[in-house]
Enzyme design. Sequence first.
Site, PDB file in Angstrom:
ATOM      1  N   HIS A  77      33.574  -6.995   6.769  1.00  0.00           N
ATOM      2  CA  HIS A  77      34.785  -6.036   7.351  1.00  0.00           C
ATOM      3  C   HIS A  77      35.185  -6.513   8.600  1.00  0.00           C
ATOM      4  O   HIS A  77      36.279  -5.995   8.097  1.00  0.00           O
ATOM      5  CB  HIS A  77      33.440  -4.545   7.174  1.00  0.00           C
ATOM      6  CG  HIS A  77      33.116  -3.806   6.358  1.00  0.00           C
ATOM      7  ND1 HIS A  77      32.842  -2.817   5.702  1.00  0.00           N
ATOM      8  CD2 HIS A  77      32.595  -4.385   4.775  1.00  0.00           C
ATOM      9  CE1 HIS A  77      32.672  -2.431   4.049  1.00  0.00           C
ATOM     10  NE2 HIS A  77      32.308  -3.472   3.900  1.00  0.00           N
ATOM     11  N   ASP A  78      34.463  -6.836   9.675  1.00  0.00           N
ATOM     12  CA  ASP A  78      34.914  -7.193  10.938  1.00  0.00           C
ATOM     13  C   ASP A  78      36.516  -8.306  10.842  1.00  0.00           C
ATOM     14  O   ASP A  78      37.598  -7.271  10.663  1.00  0.00           O
ATOM     15  CB  ASP A  78      34.398  -7.592  11.885  1.00  0.00           C
ATOM     16  CG  ASP A  78      35.124  -7.439  13.612  1.00  0.00           C
ATOM     17  OD1 ASP A  78      35.674  -6.801  13.135  1.00  0.00           O
ATOM     18  OD2 ASP A  78      35.138  -8.883  13.438  1.00  0.00           O
ATOM     19  N   VAL A 121      39.554  -6.126   8.365  1.00  0.00           N
ATOM     20  CA  VAL A 121      39.957  -4.631   8.606  1.00  0.00           C
ATOM     21  C   VAL A 121      41.717  -5.540  10.105  1.00  0.00           C
ATOM     22  O   VAL A 121      42.738  -5.313   9.305  1.00  0.00           O
ATOM     23  CB  VAL A 121      39.225  -3.688   9.713  1.00  0.00           C
ATOM     24  CG1 VAL A 121      40.765  -2.608  10.126  1.00  0.00           C
ATOM     25  CG2 VAL A 121      39.174  -3.687   8.607  1.00  0.00           C
ATOM     26  N   GLY A 166      41.132  -8.852  11.921  1.00  0.00           N
ATOM     27  CA  GLY A 166      40.801  -9.869  11.931  1.00  0.00           C
ATOM     28  C   GLY A 166      39.429  -9.547  12.471  1.00  0.00           C
ATOM     29  O   GLY A 166      38.334  -8.919  13.154  1.00  0.00           O
ATOM     30  N   SER A 224      36.568  -5.741  16.560  1.00  0.00           N
ATOM     31  CA  SER A 224      36.499  -4.797  16.375  1.00  0.00           C
ATOM     32  C   SER A 224      35.684  -3.112  15.868  1.00  0.00           C
ATOM     33  O   SER A 224      35.500  -2.355  16.384  1.00  0.00           O
ATOM     34  CB  SER A 224      38.186  -3.874  16.277  1.00  0.00           C
ATOM     35  OG  SER A 224      38.564  -4.937  14.828  1.00  0.00           O
ATOM     36  N   THR A 275      24.186 -11.637  -3.458  1.00  0.00           N
ATOM     37  CA  THR A 275      22.400 -11.732  -3.755  1.00  0.00           C
ATOM     38  C   THR A 275      21.868 -11.766  -2.889  1.00  0.00           C
ATOM     39  O   THR A 275      20.499 -11.728  -3.235  1.00  0.00           O
ATOM     40  CB  THR A 275      23.148 -13.427  -3.465  1.00  0.00           C
ATOM     41  OG1 THR A 275      21.919 -13.953  -3.885  1.00  0.00           O
ATOM     42  CG2 THR A 275      23.321 -13.819  -2.450  1.00  0.00           C
ATOM     43  N   ASP A 291      20.887  -8.226  -6.547  1.00  0.00           N
ATOM     44  CA  ASP A 291      20.309  -8.932  -6.770  1.00  0.00           C
ATOM     45  C   ASP A 291      18.637  -9.363  -7.842  1.00  0.00           C
ATOM     46  O   ASP A 291      18.473  -8.955  -6.770  1.00  0.00           O
ATOM     47  CB  ASP A 291      20.097 -10.388  -6.297  1.00  0.00           C
ATOM     48  CG  ASP A 291      19.392 -11.476  -6.951  1.00  0.00           C
ATOM     49  OD1 ASP A 291      19.019 -11.973  -8.002  1.00  0.00           O
ATOM     50  OD2 ASP A 291      19.364 -13.475  -6.706  1.00  0.00           O
ATOM     51  N   ASP A 334      21.193 -17.136  -3.027  1.00  0.00           N
ATOM     52  CA  ASP A 334      21.006 -18.234  -4.122  1.00  0.00           C
ATOM     53  C   ASP A 334      21.580 -17.580  -5.209  1.00  0.00           C
ATOM     54  O   ASP A 334      23.036 -17.035  -4.732  1.00  0.00           O
ATOM     55  CB  ASP A 334      19.770 -18.671  -4.196  1.00  0.00           C
ATOM     56  CG  ASP A 334      19.351 -17.300  -5.379  1.00  0.00           C
ATOM     57  OD1 ASP A 334      20.033 -16.151  -5.742  1.00  0.00           O
ATOM     58  OD2 ASP A 334      18.056 -17.226  -6.009  1.00  0.00           O
TER      59      ASP A 334
END
Length: 313
Positions: free
Chosen positions: A60-61, A64, A66, A70, A184, A230, A238
């Site tokens: 997520h960081d 958005v 880069g 942030s 996973t 998973d 895995d």
Amino acid sequence: MQKISILLFFFILPLAFADLQVGFYGSTCPKAESIVKQAVQKRFNRDKSITAALLRMHFHDCFVKGCDASLLIDSTNTSTGEKETGADASVRGYDLIDEAKKSLEAACPSTVSCADIIALATRDTVALSGGPKYNVPTGRRDGLVANSDVDLPGPTTPVSQARSIFANKGLTTEEMVTLLGAHTVGVAHCGFFSGRLSSSGTPDPTMDPALDAKLVKLCKSAGNPAAFLDQNTSFIVDNQFYKQILLKRGIMQIDQQLALDPSTKPFVSGFAANGAKFQKSFANALIKMGKIGALVGNQGEIRKNCRVFNKGS
């Protein structure tokens, strides 16, 4: 159960990679990586779901603005942080980053960036969960802007649209399939997949009937319960996730569609058949993703507190 990824994730300029290097803190903070690893090991010993949390935070960081940390900035009276917006609102693990940062500031003040802590901590939890061991290029700087305009792909995003989103970050279709393999070690709450179940009145024929029956029963419980993405090796990094979606046992629609769409199915089949190939591809994809929009050199700053910009920034 804890929440995890719903999904994840400027084009990358070659210049942005220039100052990232393995062992960046070798002379300025020799114990930097071991300090982060110690904090991660301590958390992992009591909470193995932290791997899913940190993978999601890293995704997520980077997706958005880069990989500039942030996402870690807290909201203020005048601005809303990324962590309070949309899919980011359920990201967790910030306290672990705080703990590592506190130890690093004691050892090497104003030296190690919060952005690098995220990348290193993610690497360490992946390895602890049975995933690949890989070296993380470091030297990122922390961003000076938090963007509350967050638009990430979700659990029902079509494969074609997801491919476009990843391509806009400089990532290939194969790398997209690889990075979604982070599921996973994750879970999804019923609200993210209940529309696929027979109890919704519009059952998804691409879901295995036995799994549907199991999830219908689960989602009747109060409190928006969650299911492991998973279902076999839920805390191990895995290739079981890929084997399951080939059997129509994907929990979220985007996951199941990876095994059905002609553009992604060959990669799913390849990873399902070869666990070592997935491990290598996962490490390489995480390293590449970790370079998206990285600030280097004199760009940005090295925050003293990962939750707030330095005074005068």
